[in-house]
Design a protein around this motif. Sequence first.
Motif, PDB file in Angstrom:
ATOM      1  N   PRO A   1       3.783 -27.623   7.452  1.00 30.36           N
ATOM      2  CA  PRO A   1       3.221 -28.261   8.527  1.00 30.36           C
ATOM      3  C   PRO A   1       2.075 -27.765   9.242  1.00 30.36           C
ATOM      4  O   PRO A   1       1.059 -28.216   9.794  1.00 30.36           O
ATOM      5  N   LEU A   2       1.871 -26.569   9.364  1.00 27.52           N
ATOM      6  CA  LEU A   2       0.983 -25.627  10.369  1.00 27.52           C
ATOM      7  C   LEU A   2      -0.378 -25.925   9.522  1.00 27.52           C
ATOM      8  O   LEU A   2      -1.340 -25.580  10.320  1.00 27.52           O
ATOM      9  N   TYR A   3      -0.500 -25.793   8.432  1.00 26.68           N
ATOM     10  CA  TYR A   3      -1.939 -26.065   7.660  1.00 26.68           C
ATOM     11  C   TYR A   3      -2.838 -27.270   8.073  1.00 26.68           C
ATOM     12  O   TYR A   3      -3.860 -26.996   8.227  1.00 26.68           O
ATOM     13  N   ASP A   4      -2.070 -28.182   8.505  1.00 25.93           N
ATOM     14  CA  ASP A   4      -2.761 -29.467   8.966  1.00 25.93           C
ATOM     15  C   ASP A   4      -2.566 -29.526  10.562  1.00 25.93           C
ATOM     16  O   ASP A   4      -3.039 -30.516  11.230  1.00 25.93           O
ATOM     17  N   ASP A   5      -1.656 -28.658  11.298  1.00 26.04           N
ATOM     18  CA  ASP A   5      -1.653 -28.851  12.717  1.00 26.04           C
ATOM     19  C   ASP A   5      -1.587 -27.376  13.156  1.00 26.04           C
ATOM     20  O   ASP A   5      -0.593 -26.807  13.407  1.00 26.04           O
ATOM     21  N   LEU A   6      -2.835 -26.890  13.381  1.00 20.08           N
ATOM     22  CA  LEU A   6      -2.851 -25.622  13.868  1.00 20.08           C
ATOM     23  C   LEU A   6      -2.268 -25.353  15.264  1.00 20.08           C
ATOM     24  O   LEU A   6      -2.166 -24.074  15.905  1.00 20.08           O
ATOM     25  N   ASP A   7      -2.019 -26.436  16.036  1.00 18.71           N
ATOM     26  CA  ASP A   7      -1.399 -26.422  17.413  1.00 18.71           C
ATOM     27  C   ASP A   7      -0.212 -25.923  17.282  1.00 18.71           C
ATOM     28  O   ASP A   7       0.413 -25.453  18.171  1.00 18.71           O
ATOM     29  N   ARG A   8       0.541 -25.739  16.044  1.00 17.89           N
ATOM     30  CA  ARG A   8       1.954 -25.274  15.883  1.00 17.89           C
ATOM     31  C   ARG A   8       2.010 -23.717  15.744  1.00 17.89           C
ATOM     32  O   ARG A   8       3.000 -23.136  15.828  1.00 17.89           O
ATOM     33  N   ILE A   9       0.784 -23.170  15.658  1.00 13.05           N
ATOM     34  CA  ILE A   9       0.808 -21.645  15.354  1.00 13.05           C
ATOM     35  C   ILE A   9       1.529 -20.942  16.474  1.00 13.05           C
ATOM     36  O   ILE A   9       2.229 -19.894  15.983  1.00 13.05           O
ATOM     37  N   PRO A  10       1.256 -21.239  17.785  1.00  9.95           N
ATOM     38  CA  PRO A  10       2.104 -20.446  18.762  1.00  9.95           C
ATOM     39  C   PRO A  10       3.557 -20.393  18.609  1.00  9.95           C
ATOM     40  O   PRO A  10       4.140 -19.423  18.817  1.00  9.95           O
ATOM     41  N   LEU A  11       4.033 -21.585  17.927  1.00  9.56           N
ATOM     42  CA  LEU A  11       5.443 -21.599  17.821  1.00  9.56           C
ATOM     43  C   LEU A  11       5.760 -20.964  16.565  1.00  9.56           C
ATOM     44  O   LEU A  11       6.899 -20.345  16.574  1.00  9.56           O
ATOM     45  N   TRP A  12       4.786 -20.475  15.578  1.00  6.55           N
ATOM     46  CA  TRP A  12       4.966 -19.572  14.496  1.00  6.55           C
ATOM     47  C   TRP A  12       5.252 -18.346  15.217  1.00  6.55           C
ATOM     48  O   TRP A  12       6.129 -17.462  14.730  1.00  6.55           O
ATOM     49  N   VAL A  13       4.306 -18.031  16.068  1.00  7.05           N
ATOM     50  CA  VAL A  13       4.310 -16.607  16.545  1.00  7.05           C
ATOM     51  C   VAL A  13       5.494 -16.433  17.317  1.00  7.05           C
ATOM     52  O   VAL A  13       6.275 -15.327  17.117  1.00  7.05           O
ATOM     53  N   GLU A  14       5.958 -17.535  17.979  1.00  4.40           N
ATOM     54  CA  GLU A  14       7.210 -17.196  18.996  1.00  4.40           C
ATOM     55  C   GLU A  14       8.582 -16.990  17.943  1.00  4.40           C
ATOM     56  O   GLU A  14       9.422 -16.180  18.321  1.00  4.40           O
ATOM     57  N   GLU A  15       8.822 -17.638  17.022  1.00  3.25           N
ATOM     58  CA  GLU A  15       9.929 -17.398  15.932  1.00  3.25           C
ATOM     59  C   GLU A  15       9.701 -16.259  15.320  1.00  3.25           C
ATOM     60  O   GLU A  15      10.969 -15.535  15.290  1.00  3.25           O
ATOM     61  N   THR A  16       8.782 -15.699  15.075  1.00  8.12           N
ATOM     62  CA  THR A  16       8.546 -14.355  14.408  1.00  8.12           C
ATOM     63  C   THR A  16       8.952 -13.299  15.100  1.00  8.12           C
ATOM     64  O   THR A  16       9.795 -12.509  15.028  1.00  8.12           O
ATOM     65  N   LEU A  17       8.451 -13.480  16.677  1.00  6.01           N
ATOM     66  CA  LEU A  17       8.901 -12.488  17.649  1.00  6.01           C
ATOM     67  C   LEU A  17      10.417 -12.521  17.969  1.00  6.01           C
ATOM     68  O   LEU A  17      11.023 -11.395  18.295  1.00  6.01           O
ATOM     69  N   ARG A  18      11.155 -13.597  17.671  1.00  8.65           N
ATOM     70  CA  ARG A  18      12.560 -13.929  17.796  1.00  8.65           C
ATOM     71  C   ARG A  18      13.216 -13.072  16.594  1.00  8.65           C
ATOM     72  O   ARG A  18      14.082 -12.246  16.584  1.00  8.65           O
ATOM     73  N   TYR A  19      12.782 -13.712  15.439  1.00  9.40           N
ATOM     74  CA  TYR A  19      13.542 -13.537  14.368  1.00  9.40           C
ATOM     75  C   TYR A  19      13.472 -12.096  13.594  1.00  9.40           C
ATOM     76  O   TYR A  19      14.525 -11.425  13.170  1.00  9.40           O
ATOM     77  N   ASP A  20      12.305 -11.535  13.670  1.00 11.40           N
ATOM     78  CA  ASP A  20      11.990 -10.227  13.321  1.00 11.40           C
ATOM     79  C   ASP A  20      11.092  -9.456  14.218  1.00 11.40           C
ATOM     80  O   ASP A  20       9.871  -9.381  13.681  1.00 11.40           O
ATOM     81  N   THR A  21      11.354  -9.180  15.391  1.00 13.89           N
ATOM     82  CA  THR A  21      10.304  -8.523  16.193  1.00 13.89           C
ATOM     83  C   THR A  21      10.151  -7.120  15.726  1.00 13.89           C
ATOM     84  O   THR A  21      10.720  -6.413  15.178  1.00 13.89           O
ATOM     85  N   SER A  22       8.681  -7.027  16.060  1.00 16.39           N
ATOM     86  CA  SER A  22       8.022  -5.492  15.978  1.00 16.39           C
ATOM     87  C   SER A  22       8.764  -4.412  16.635  1.00 16.39           C
ATOM     88  O   SER A  22       9.137  -3.396  15.900  1.00 16.39           O
ATOM     89  N   SER A  23       9.263  -4.460  17.835  1.00 14.49           N
ATOM     90  CA  SER A  23       9.931  -3.537  18.618  1.00 14.49           C
ATOM     91  C   SER A  23      11.399  -3.834  18.543  1.00 14.49           C
ATOM     92  O   SER A  23      11.878  -4.698  19.335  1.00 14.49           O
ATOM     93  N   GLN A  24      11.994  -3.163  17.726  1.00 15.05           N
ATOM     94  CA  GLN A  24      13.585  -3.295  17.546  1.00 15.05           C
ATOM     95  C   GLN A  24      14.410  -2.403  18.434  1.00 15.05           C
ATOM     96  O   GLN A  24      15.521  -3.003  18.914  1.00 15.05           O
ATOM     97  N   ILE A  25      14.075  -1.589  19.025  1.00 13.22           N
ATOM     98  CA  ILE A  25      14.801  -0.430  19.683  1.00 13.22           C
ATOM     99  C   ILE A  25      13.959   0.158  20.775  1.00 13.22           C
ATOM    100  O   ILE A  25      13.000   0.804  20.508  1.00 13.22           O
ATOM    101  N   LEU A  26      14.620   0.261  22.018  1.00 11.35           N
ATOM    102  CA  LEU A  26      13.924   1.073  23.151  1.00 11.35           C
ATOM    103  C   LEU A  26      14.888   1.661  23.747  1.00 11.35           C
ATOM    104  O   LEU A  26      16.051   1.335  24.092  1.00 11.35           O
ATOM    105  N   ALA A  27      14.490   2.898  24.422  1.00  9.93           N
ATOM    106  CA  ALA A  27      15.445   3.927  24.742  1.00  9.93           C
ATOM    107  C   ALA A  27      15.419   3.738  26.301  1.00  9.93           C
ATOM    108  O   ALA A  27      14.287   3.719  26.975  1.00  9.93           O
ATOM    109  N   ARG A  28      16.521   4.305  26.906  1.00 10.62           N
ATOM    110  CA  ARG A  28      16.301   4.431  28.316  1.00 10.62           C
ATOM    111  C   ARG A  28      17.420   5.707  28.688  1.00 10.62           C
ATOM    112  O   ARG A  28      18.103   5.782  27.679  1.00 10.62           O
ATOM    113  N   THR A  29      17.159   6.253  29.624  1.00 13.02           N
ATOM    114  CA  THR A  29      18.148   7.488  30.216  1.00 13.02           C
ATOM    115  C   THR A  29      18.986   7.080  31.337  1.00 13.02           C
ATOM    116  O   THR A  29      18.453   6.513  32.290  1.00 13.02           O
ATOM    117  N   VAL A  30      20.046   7.310  31.210  1.00 14.40           N
ATOM    118  CA  VAL A  30      21.237   6.961  32.329  1.00 14.40           C
ATOM    119  C   VAL A  30      20.962   7.763  33.268  1.00 14.40           C
ATOM    120  O   VAL A  30      20.931   9.108  33.335  1.00 14.40           O
TER     121      VAL A  30
END
Length: 404
Positions: free
Chosen positions: A266-295
């Motif tokens: 559906p995105l090929y004909d409705d580019l307004d849905r592109i941000p939704l593609w970005v958000e689901e990618t951020l959820r489904y397979d995010t670039s930043s998987q692991i972040l460290a903290r020190t207690v």
Amino acid sequence: MTTAGTWEVLLDPYDYDFHEDPYPYYQRLRDEAPLYRNEELGFWALSRHSDVLAGFRNSTTLSNKFGVSLDPASRGPHASKTMSFLAMDDPSHLRLRTLVSKGFTPRRIRELEPRVTEIATQHLDVLMEKGTDGTVDYVGDFAGKLPMDVISELMGVPVPDRDQVRAWADGVMHREDGVTDVPAEAIEASLNLIVYYQEMVAERRKKPTDDLTTALLEAEIDGDRLTDDEVLGFMFLMVIAGNETTTKLLANAAFWGHRNPDQLSPLYDDLDRIPLWVEETLRYDTSSQILARTVAGELTLYDTTIPDGDVLLLLPGSAHRDERVFEDPDDYVIGREIGSKLMSFGSGAHFCLGAHLARMEARVALAEWFKRIRGYDVDEANSVRVHSSNVRGFAHLPISIQAR
């Protein structure tokens, strides 16, 4: 078995099998060891959404001052030199972040969008031309070039220097197979980049221009200004945090779009849905998987006291697949309700200052690409994943393109 006890499935952020698909590991962590302990590598880990969110928002007991990476060379009291306020606690963090925000404004990002479109178009011209003869490397020819060029545009790096600056930035992040710490080549690339930025900062001191570098040098609150080293630290943070993660976001979107053509069509004909593609990618397979903290002090979770000084890993990659929060979390559904449940940019005091830039870049890049194509295929057999202890994505993503 206790929640923090020895566990037959090892969570090893350096393991190649884990890099290929971490999500079965995360599932077992959430179910069987929501507070996990790895004695050999010396860390704890939280995997459930509620625990990861609470961890991001706990900036008192969970400290950033030794950095946010598990890699030994990146950890320690020196971390802020290359990671700026991301490797600081308040009040130092708040002071530096507030001053940087004076220059790195939403308005500046909005005004940058036409140039991002131009830069994306230039790289797409090359991608599409190469694509007429067969497969092209979506990362090497597009996703790996755009983010660093945008950062250079923002900072005011002259166009003739940008290929070299991008090469150094790539060198900072590159890891050969089996290397778990920062190699000598990456240190050399870092030094080259820092020397280049030092000269640029000195030049802006003498001759201000209309770019972010000058805006950072001129930022002032009640007479307090950023030092040259603080400006350099933020510039380097942009290269590390702003460059690589956006490259991975663009490639992950292309890969999972290919894997889920019914969601993508559906995105090929409705580019307004592109941000939704970005958000689901951020959820489904995010670039930043692991972040460290020190207690800092003591932290008690799941009836277990974590000692002062121990490393605790927060796993947003796992949190986003938590069925306690998301319905059918292992399904890639463009347009699902995500909202504030997303932690790809962290949460709380350290929420990523560049989130709006990353989202804008991804939206522009994917929309401009889809204006030119009616379909594409990924050569999965020849795709190459990066091997990183905290970032997930592709080093190479060969694709074939069907132009409009």
